[in-house]
Design a protein around this motif. Structure first.
Motif, PDB file in Angstrom:
ATOM      1  N   ILE A 127      62.584  16.328  62.068  1.00 48.97           N
ATOM      2  CA  ILE A 127      62.764  17.785  61.958  1.00 48.97           C
ATOM      3  C   ILE A 127      61.550  18.417  61.291  1.00 48.97           C
ATOM      4  CG2 ILE A 127      64.173  19.577  60.864  1.00 48.97           C
ATOM      5  CD1 ILE A 127      66.564  17.659  61.106  1.00 48.97           C
ATOM      6  N   ALA A 128      61.022  17.769  60.253  1.00 51.20           N
ATOM      7  CA  ALA A 128      59.869  18.309  59.539  1.00 51.20           C
ATOM      8  C   ALA A 128      58.636  18.391  60.437  1.00 51.20           C
ATOM      9  CB  ALA A 128      59.571  17.445  58.315  1.00 51.20           C
ATOM     10  N   LEU A 129      58.402  17.348  61.228  1.00 53.20           N
ATOM     11  CA  LEU A 129      57.240  17.345  62.119  1.00 53.20           C
ATOM     12  C   LEU A 129      57.392  18.375  63.233  1.00 53.20           C
ATOM     13  CD1 LEU A 129      56.566  13.510  62.306  1.00 53.20           C
ATOM     14  CD2 LEU A 129      54.984  15.247  61.444  1.00 53.20           C
ATOM     15  N   VAL A 130      58.602  18.524  63.748  1.00 57.13           N
ATOM     16  CA  VAL A 130      58.837  19.570  64.748  1.00 57.13           C
ATOM     17  C   VAL A 130      58.581  20.947  64.135  1.00 57.13           C
ATOM     18  CG1 VAL A 130      60.602  20.708  66.143  1.00 57.13           C
ATOM     19  CG2 VAL A 130      60.437  18.220  66.144  1.00 57.13           C
ATOM     20  N   GLY A 131      59.033  21.139  62.894  1.00 58.01           N
ATOM     21  CA  GLY A 131      58.773  22.396  62.210  1.00 58.01           C
ATOM     22  C   GLY A 131      57.294  22.650  62.018  1.00 58.01           C
ATOM     23  N   ALA A 132      56.546  21.614  61.641  1.00 54.92           N
ATOM     24  CA  ALA A 132      55.100  21.762  61.466  1.00 54.92           C
ATOM     25  C   ALA A 132      54.421  22.105  62.790  1.00 54.92           C
ATOM     26  CB  ALA A 132      54.514  20.480  60.881  1.00 54.92           C
ATOM     27  N   ILE A 133      54.858  21.457  63.866  1.00 56.25           N
ATOM     28  CA  ILE A 133      54.295  21.744  65.192  1.00 56.25           C
ATOM     29  C   ILE A 133      54.562  23.196  65.585  1.00 56.25           C
ATOM     30  CG2 ILE A 133      54.580  21.232  67.652  1.00 56.25           C
ATOM     31  CD1 ILE A 133      54.982  18.288  66.849  1.00 56.25           C
ATOM     32  N   LEU A 134      55.770  23.673  65.321  1.00 56.32           N
ATOM     33  CA  LEU A 134      56.111  25.054  65.664  1.00 56.32           C
ATOM     34  C   LEU A 134      55.286  26.050  64.846  1.00 56.32           C
ATOM     35  CD1 LEU A 134      60.008  24.809  65.980  1.00 56.32           C
ATOM     36  CD2 LEU A 134      58.329  24.979  67.833  1.00 56.32           C
ATOM     37  N   VAL A 135      55.057  25.745  63.565  1.00 53.53           N
ATOM     38  CA  VAL A 135      54.252  26.637  62.732  1.00 53.53           C
ATOM     39  C   VAL A 135      52.818  26.699  63.251  1.00 53.53           C
ATOM     40  CG1 VAL A 135      53.253  26.948  60.431  1.00 53.53           C
ATOM     41  CG2 VAL A 135      55.660  26.371  60.666  1.00 53.53           C
ATOM     42  N   VAL A 136      52.236  25.551  63.556  1.00 47.19           N
ATOM     43  CA  VAL A 136      50.861  25.535  64.077  1.00 47.19           C
ATOM     44  C   VAL A 136      50.778  26.266  65.413  1.00 47.19           C
ATOM     45  CG1 VAL A 136      49.030  24.037  64.958  1.00 47.19           C
ATOM     46  CG2 VAL A 136      50.224  23.434  62.851  1.00 47.19           C
ATOM     47  N   PHE A 137      51.813  26.121  66.235  1.00 48.46           N
ATOM     48  CA  PHE A 137      51.788  26.731  67.570  1.00 48.46           C
ATOM     49  C   PHE A 137      51.944  28.251  67.515  1.00 48.46           C
ATOM     50  CE2 PHE A 137      53.651  28.090  71.599  1.00 48.46           C
ATOM     51  CZ  PHE A 137      52.795  27.492  72.509  1.00 48.46           C
ATOM     52  N   PHE A 138      52.887  28.725  66.708  1.00 47.50           N
ATOM     53  CA  PHE A 138      53.205  30.153  66.722  1.00 47.50           C
ATOM     54  C   PHE A 138      52.424  30.966  65.689  1.00 47.50           C
ATOM     55  CE2 PHE A 138      57.071  28.430  68.731  1.00 47.50           C
ATOM     56  CZ  PHE A 138      57.093  29.219  69.883  1.00 47.50           C
ATOM     57  N   LEU A 139      52.004  30.350  64.600  1.00 49.70           N
ATOM     58  CA  LEU A 139      51.271  31.084  63.574  1.00 49.70           C
ATOM     59  C   LEU A 139      49.782  31.097  63.937  1.00 49.70           C
ATOM     60  CD1 LEU A 139      51.673  32.570  60.846  1.00 49.70           C
ATOM     61  CD2 LEU A 139      51.095  30.413  59.713  1.00 49.70           C
ATOM     62  N   LYS A 140      49.448  31.921  64.923  1.00 49.61           N
ATOM     63  CA  LYS A 140      48.065  31.969  65.389  1.00 49.61           C
ATOM     64  C   LYS A 140      47.140  32.570  64.338  1.00 49.61           C
ATOM     65  CE  LYS A 140      49.522  32.401  70.216  1.00 49.61           C
ATOM     66  NZ  LYS A 140      49.469  33.213  71.448  1.00 49.61           N
ATOM     67  N   ASN A 141      47.631  33.552  63.605  1.00 46.87           N
ATOM     68  CA  ASN A 141      46.838  34.203  62.567  1.00 46.87           C
ATOM     69  C   ASN A 141      47.690  34.289  61.310  1.00 46.87           C
ATOM     70  OD1 ASN A 141      45.203  35.724  60.946  1.00 46.87           O
ATOM     71  ND2 ASN A 141      44.998  37.442  62.357  1.00 46.87           N
ATOM     72  N   TYR A 142      47.336  33.489  60.305  1.00 48.53           N
ATOM     73  CA  TYR A 142      48.151  33.440  59.089  1.00 48.53           C
ATOM     74  C   TYR A 142      48.162  34.780  58.356  1.00 48.53           C
ATOM     75  CZ  TYR A 142      43.811  33.284  56.447  1.00 48.53           C
ATOM     76  OH  TYR A 142      42.588  33.599  55.908  1.00 48.53           O
ATOM     77  N   ARG A 143      47.194  35.674  58.660  1.00 45.80           N
ATOM     78  CA  ARG A 143      47.145  36.959  57.957  1.00 45.80           C
ATOM     79  C   ARG A 143      48.380  37.813  58.226  1.00 45.80           C
ATOM     80  NH1 ARG A 143      41.751  37.390  60.263  1.00 45.80           N
ATOM     81  NH2 ARG A 143      40.189  36.623  58.800  1.00 45.80           N
ATOM     82  N   VAL A 144      49.099  37.498  59.294  1.00 51.29           N
ATOM     83  CA  VAL A 144      50.313  38.259  59.584  1.00 51.29           C
ATOM     84  C   VAL A 144      51.334  38.106  58.459  1.00 51.29           C
ATOM     85  CG1 VAL A 144      51.540  36.435  60.825  1.00 51.29           C
ATOM     86  CG2 VAL A 144      51.952  38.814  61.426  1.00 51.29           C
ATOM     87  N   LEU A 145      51.260  37.012  57.708  1.00 51.10           N
ATOM     88  CA  LEU A 145      52.188  36.794  56.594  1.00 51.10           C
ATOM     89  C   LEU A 145      51.993  37.836  55.502  1.00 51.10           C
ATOM     90  CD1 LEU A 145      51.908  32.900  56.301  1.00 51.10           C
ATOM     91  CD2 LEU A 145      53.714  34.205  57.420  1.00 51.10           C
ATOM     92  N   PHE A 146      50.786  38.407  55.425  1.00 52.30           N
ATOM     93  CA  PHE A 146      50.509  39.421  54.403  1.00 52.30           C
ATOM     94  C   PHE A 146      51.397  40.652  54.582  1.00 52.30           C
ATOM     95  CE2 PHE A 146      47.987  43.049  52.812  1.00 52.30           C
ATOM     96  CZ  PHE A 146      47.824  42.653  51.492  1.00 52.30           C
ATOM     97  N   ARG A 147      51.765  40.943  55.821  1.00 52.70           N
ATOM     98  CA  ARG A 147      52.612  42.108  56.075  1.00 52.70           C
ATOM     99  C   ARG A 147      54.014  41.934  55.494  1.00 52.70           C
ATOM    100  NH1 ARG A 147      51.594  42.466  62.603  1.00 52.70           N
ATOM    101  NH2 ARG A 147      49.296  42.446  62.559  1.00 52.70           N
ATOM    102  N   TYR A 148      54.413  40.696  55.308  1.00 53.63           N
ATOM    103  CA  TYR A 148      55.776  40.414  54.856  1.00 53.63           C
ATOM    104  C   TYR A 148      55.796  39.966  53.398  1.00 53.63           C
ATOM    105  CZ  TYR A 148      56.316  40.438  59.911  1.00 53.63           C
ATOM    106  OH  TYR A 148      56.284  40.798  61.234  1.00 53.63           O
ATOM    107  N   THR A 149      54.887  40.507  52.609  1.00 56.25           N
ATOM    108  CA  THR A 149      54.788  40.114  51.201  1.00 56.25           C
ATOM    109  C   THR A 149      56.105  40.293  50.468  1.00 56.25           C
ATOM    110  OG1 THR A 149      52.419  40.614  51.092  1.00 56.25           O
ATOM    111  CG2 THR A 149      53.645  40.605  49.021  1.00 56.25           C
ATOM    112  N   TYR A 150      56.638  41.514  50.499  1.00 55.50           N
ATOM    113  CA  TYR A 150      57.841  41.796  49.712  1.00 55.50           C
ATOM    114  C   TYR A 150      59.096  41.223  50.365  1.00 55.50           C
ATOM    115  CZ  TYR A 150      54.721  44.752  47.067  1.00 55.50           C
ATOM    116  OH  TYR A 150      53.677  45.193  46.290  1.00 55.50           O
ATOM    117  N   ILE A 151      59.092  41.123  51.689  1.00 55.29           N
ATOM    118  CA  ILE A 151      60.212  40.460  52.356  1.00 55.29           C
ATOM    119  C   ILE A 151      60.256  38.986  51.959  1.00 55.29           C
ATOM    120  CG2 ILE A 151      61.121  39.754  54.597  1.00 55.29           C
ATOM    121  CD1 ILE A 151      60.098  42.346  55.756  1.00 55.29           C
TER     122      ILE A 151
END
Length: 457
Positions: A127-151
């Motif tokens: 499950i952990a490796l599948v999760g890591a694969i999904l993060v690498v695949f879908f998180l093309k630009n990590y800067r998008v996480l900045f928009r969800y700071t307070y969330i």
């Protein structure tokens, strides 16, 4: 003539740009294959040492996670070709060594199938490796996480309080588990990722006011009272975790992570000194007011007390004797007696490994953690924007703090807490969270090398 030289230089640079990612991925593949060989050899040695025969069944079970690790490598070649080449192999090797030791304890107790911790650890690793694969695949630009700071901050707080919600928490030594019927998990493990994103985003927005003002005293710059508020809030949250959930480890971890990220954001040593004073004073007050924290301190200071050696401090004493039994070179995989220590597959997996691999083996494991942390810090220090710099640094420091807290606890350097040793210890929540950290670091490291420097905030 100048135009020709300029064209030649551009061609050379382009060729280097093509070769460099390929070289990085080839290096990663070689290290990953080496890690998988070591992991397989460790399981085989456990079988030979404990039973005298080689059973290929469990090695076949290990083939699934190995295939997913290779799949993650292939995905990095396609989607993140310039990602750091050391993070994935080191995480794979540490996880494999942990599974080998958990399996060794299962072999002694004769545990098979889903009743065995090692089987469940393999399932969680999938499950952990599948999760890591999904993060690498879908998180093309990590800067998008900045928009969800307070969330992210809100999600982190919700995850922290879930175990004390009536009907969700479980009856354990600490209120850190949530039961969903078919399985239980520790939401605090995922909370540390959400809060790392929140801390990074918050500090990017406020770093100017936090860094530009203060009072000089004894060579250090200390913040004004108004800038002191955020640190005090995080300290109070950490104390709340210790008081309400009886979880000393998570409280210290979150506070330490915030202080380290605060130092990276501002460069002020004063913040670190204030953080150390707050942490020490909080631990002292908790040891005096809260009985369970006081018991941990008492077991730390005097584990060989005749009144507790057969009770509260028995686990610590057993772990110390196990480390002593291992000596310099260890008894050999499958030939020690790590099961004599309670929960040897989780809280005390470091003494279990120390008994069978010896001081040399433990130093090698700690060196792997040092490599992982140093690569994470390197990713952060070479970051192209402030958010990525703080996020990578915070995640790397989180792993380092967990290792320090657990290794320090089982060796009596500091009082023992209930955190999981990253990648090694049995526990699905920790494994999933740590592999998500791996994926985020890989994404940030790829962006560091492929995109021009940018400023966020």
């Amino acid at each position: 003539m100048a135009a020709e030289l300029s064209t030649d230089t551009a061609v050379v640079r382009a060729l280097k740009g093509i070769r460099m990612p390929q070289k990085q991925r080839n290096r990663e593949l070689a290290l990953l294959v080496f890690a998988l060989i070591i992991n397989g050899a460790a399981v085989a040695l456990v079988q030979l040492g404990a039973t005298g025969i080689l059973d290929p069944k469990f090695l076949i079970y290990c083939g699934g996670p190995a295939a997913l690790a290779v799949a993650l490598h292939i995905l990095l070649r396609l989607r993140a070709p310039q990602a750091d080449p050391f993070v994935l192999p080191v995480a794979t090797l540490l996880t494999g060594l942990g599974i080998a030791m958990i399996y060794r304890i299962d072999v002694h107790f004769g545990a098979h199938g889903w009743a065995a911790y090692s089987t469940r650890q393999l399932a969680w690793l999938l499950i952990a490796l599948v999760g890591a694969i999904l993060v690498v695949f879908f998180l093309k630009n990590y800067r998008v996480l900045f928009r969800y700071t307070y969330i992210s901050g809100l999600v982190g707080l919700v995850l922290l309080v879930l175990p004390i919600v009536p009907g969700l928490g479980t009856n354990a030594n600490a209120d850190v588990w949530v039961s969903l019927g078919i399985f239980s998990f520790q939401p605090g493990e995922l909370a540390k990722i959400a809060l790392a994103i929140f801390f990074a985003g918050y500090l990017v927005r406020t770093r100017e006011s936090l860094a530009s003002t203060g009072t000089r005293l004894l060579g250090f710059t200390f913040p004004r009272a108004r800038e002191f508020g955020p640190l005090l809030v995080i300290w109070l949250v950490s104390m709340g975790i210790i008081v309400m959930q009886r979880d000393l480890g998570t409280g210290l971890l979150l506070f330490g992570m915030f202080v380290s990220m605060l130092y990276v954001a501002t460069g002020k040593t004063g913040w670190v000194l204030i953080g150390v004073v707050l942490a020490a004073s909080g631990a002292f007050l908790a040891s005096r007011v809260l009985p369970y924290v006081g018991a941990r301190f008492q077991n730390w200071l005097d584990p060989f007390n005749p009144d507790t050696i057969d009770g509260d401090s028995m686990q610590m004493v057993s772990g110390l004797f196990g480390l002593a039994q291992g000596g310099l070179a260890g008894t050999g995989l499958g030939q020690g007696r790590p099961w004599l220590t309670p929960v040897a597959q989780s809280d005390y997996i470091i003494p279990s490994l120390g008994e069978e691999l010896g001081l040399i083996g433990l130093f090698a494991i700690l060196a792997l953690y040092m490599v992982f942390t140093s690569r994470g810090l390197r990713i952060g220090l070479t970051g192209q924007d402030d958010f990525g710099k703080l996020l990578a640094t915070g995640l790397a420091v989180t792993i380092a703090l967990q290792v320090f807290i657990m290794v320090g606890g089982v060796t009596r350097l500091i009082p023992l807490t209930g955190l999981a040793t990253p990648f090694l210890a049995a526990g699905g929540s920790s494994l999933v969270a740590n592999w998500i950290i791996v994926a985020i670091l890989l994404r940030i490291s790829d962006a560091v090398r492929t995109r021009p420097r940018a400023v966020i905030g």
